[in-house]
Design a protein around this motif. Sequence first.
Motif, short mmCIF file in Angstrom:
data_model
loop_
_atom_site.label_atom_id
_atom_site.label_comp_id
_atom_site.label_asym_id
_atom_site.label_seq_id
_atom_site.Cartn_x
_atom_site.Cartn_y
_atom_site.Cartn_z
N GLU A 53 -54.42 -8.51 -32.39
CA GLU A 53 -53.20 -7.80 -32.01
C GLU A 53 -52.88 -6.65 -32.96
N ASP A 54 -53.47 -6.65 -34.15
CA ASP A 54 -53.23 -5.56 -35.10
C ASP A 54 -53.91 -4.26 -34.67
N VAL A 55 -54.90 -4.36 -33.79
CA VAL A 55 -55.69 -3.19 -33.41
C VAL A 55 -55.13 -2.60 -32.12
N PRO A 56 -54.81 -1.31 -32.11
CA PRO A 56 -54.21 -0.68 -30.93
C PRO A 56 -55.12 -0.77 -29.70
N ASP A 57 -54.51 -0.94 -28.53
CA ASP A 57 -55.27 -1.01 -27.29
C ASP A 57 -56.01 0.29 -27.01
N GLU A 58 -55.50 1.41 -27.55
CA GLU A 58 -56.14 2.71 -27.28
C GLU A 58 -57.59 2.76 -27.75
N LEU A 59 -57.93 1.96 -28.76
CA LEU A 59 -59.29 2.00 -29.28
C LEU A 59 -60.31 1.42 -28.30
N ALA A 60 -59.84 0.60 -27.38
CA ALA A 60 -60.75 0.04 -26.39
C ALA A 60 -61.31 1.11 -25.46
N ALA A 61 -60.64 2.27 -25.44
CA ALA A 61 -61.07 3.36 -24.56
C ALA A 61 -62.00 4.34 -25.27
N HIS A 62 -62.52 3.97 -26.44
CA HIS A 62 -63.45 4.86 -27.14
C HIS A 62 -64.64 5.17 -26.24
N PRO A 63 -65.05 6.45 -26.16
CA PRO A 63 -66.14 6.84 -25.25
C PRO A 63 -67.42 6.04 -25.47
N ALA A 64 -67.70 5.66 -26.73
CA ALA A 64 -68.94 4.94 -27.02
C ALA A 64 -68.78 3.43 -26.88
N GLY A 65 -67.57 2.99 -26.55
CA GLY A 65 -67.34 1.57 -26.39
C GLY A 65 -66.67 0.94 -27.58
N ALA A 66 -66.20 -0.29 -27.39
CA ALA A 66 -65.52 -1.03 -28.45
C ALA A 66 -65.95 -2.49 -28.39
N VAL A 67 -66.21 -3.07 -29.56
CA VAL A 67 -66.67 -4.45 -29.66
C VAL A 67 -65.86 -5.14 -30.75
N THR A 68 -65.50 -6.39 -30.50
CA THR A 68 -64.85 -7.21 -31.51
C THR A 68 -65.82 -8.27 -31.99
N VAL A 69 -66.00 -8.37 -33.30
CA VAL A 69 -66.87 -9.38 -33.91
C VAL A 69 -66.00 -10.35 -34.67
N ARG A 70 -66.10 -11.63 -34.31
CA ARG A 70 -65.30 -12.66 -34.97
C ARG A 70 -66.01 -13.15 -36.23
N VAL A 71 -65.30 -13.11 -37.35
CA VAL A 71 -65.85 -13.54 -38.64
C VAL A 71 -65.14 -14.81 -39.06
N SER A 72 -65.90 -15.87 -39.34
CA SER A 72 -65.28 -17.13 -39.74
C SER A 72 -66.11 -17.80 -40.82
#
Length: 398
Positions: free
Chosen positions: A366-385
């Motif tokens: 939720e800290d990351v703005p939704d606008e970044l999902a529209a990056h032309p090259a794509g957007a990926v979230t990697v979960r680190v645990s």
Amino acid sequence: MRVTHLQLADFRSYGSLDLELGPGVTTLVGRNGQGKTNLVEAIRYLSTLSSHRVASDAPLLRFGAERAVIGARLEKNGRALSLEVTLNQGRQNTARLNRGQARPGDLVGILRTVVFAPEDLALVKGDPAGRRQLMDELVVALQPALAGDLSDYERVLKQRGSMLKTARNARGADLTMLDIWDEKLAHLGGRIVAARRRAVTALAPHVREAYADVAPEGGVCELAYSTALDKPVNRDDTSHASLSADAGAEEIEARLLDRLRALRAQEIDRGVNLAGPHRDDLDIVLGDMPAKGYASHGESWSCALALRLGAYALLTAEGGPDGDPDGEPVLILDDVFAELDSGRRSALAHRLTSARQVLITAAVPEDVPDELAAHPAGAVTVRVSRDDDRMTVAVRDE
């Protein structure tokens, strides 16, 4: 330029890691202490051979390990490159470039990164050392050959300081060697100050623009290089003139040599180097007031962010060293959005849409703005645990 693959062995909390990275935006999400920042720290180390978090390499080795390995594959100008640095406990570090042996210094300038981290608040609120480091990193990114001058300057500074202490403790000592060290310090110092002044002049408009974007109601952020060479040695010197705006290395060298001679007695009395780029600073001004001591926490945070975004914009506009057209740095934002309100988050996200590769760490998605999902090259979230002593960096949300 972008990083396509990161490989770690016994680095920080990672026993081993293989991570593929794509273009566009990659967000590393995980709770505090899970190892997100360790990943971006490793990439930054390959770029500058230093950490943005600690002053020495020792904390970078996994506890109990004799060495740590950081490796990466890059895509640059349509070619694949591989870089690797081995950090050795108690011994010199080693490096490989495209699988061949190399000196660690040979890697500087190949991978360019710009990193913003919470520690950058000290660029505005802290002592001048951090701001000098910022300038020197930018100078080396623009001209990698200057890394040698900076290293040589530190060596000369140490030798000259030792000689000043000797002269203080042995009055009447032969100062012939001190004259030689004066000349060496002035020569290297002239080159460093000239390069820093050029870099700050080029950086200033980009920082001004970035600050206006992330803090539209925060006034104007201005930069200026501050050196004692612009000031008289004492109040009685009424004929002193500031350095000209286009002063070159030779003019600065001559001025610095004069300053060293004028301060000789004081330096011997105190046993310290009193003149040179190691005592200069970067002035950051918001409106009509210096940022240090007057800016609020929010203004200081936005100002520090603008410094990094400005550096990224400058390096992208300049291209790589020697005319390399693929010189756009990898932009790394470590826990940046947690301190920004929704308006500033959106403004920052808008600036990132043109970046080729952005790596972001965040505690929660939720800290990351939704606008970044529209990056032309794509957007990926990697979960680190982290599960006991095992690190997991494998779960991806497209």
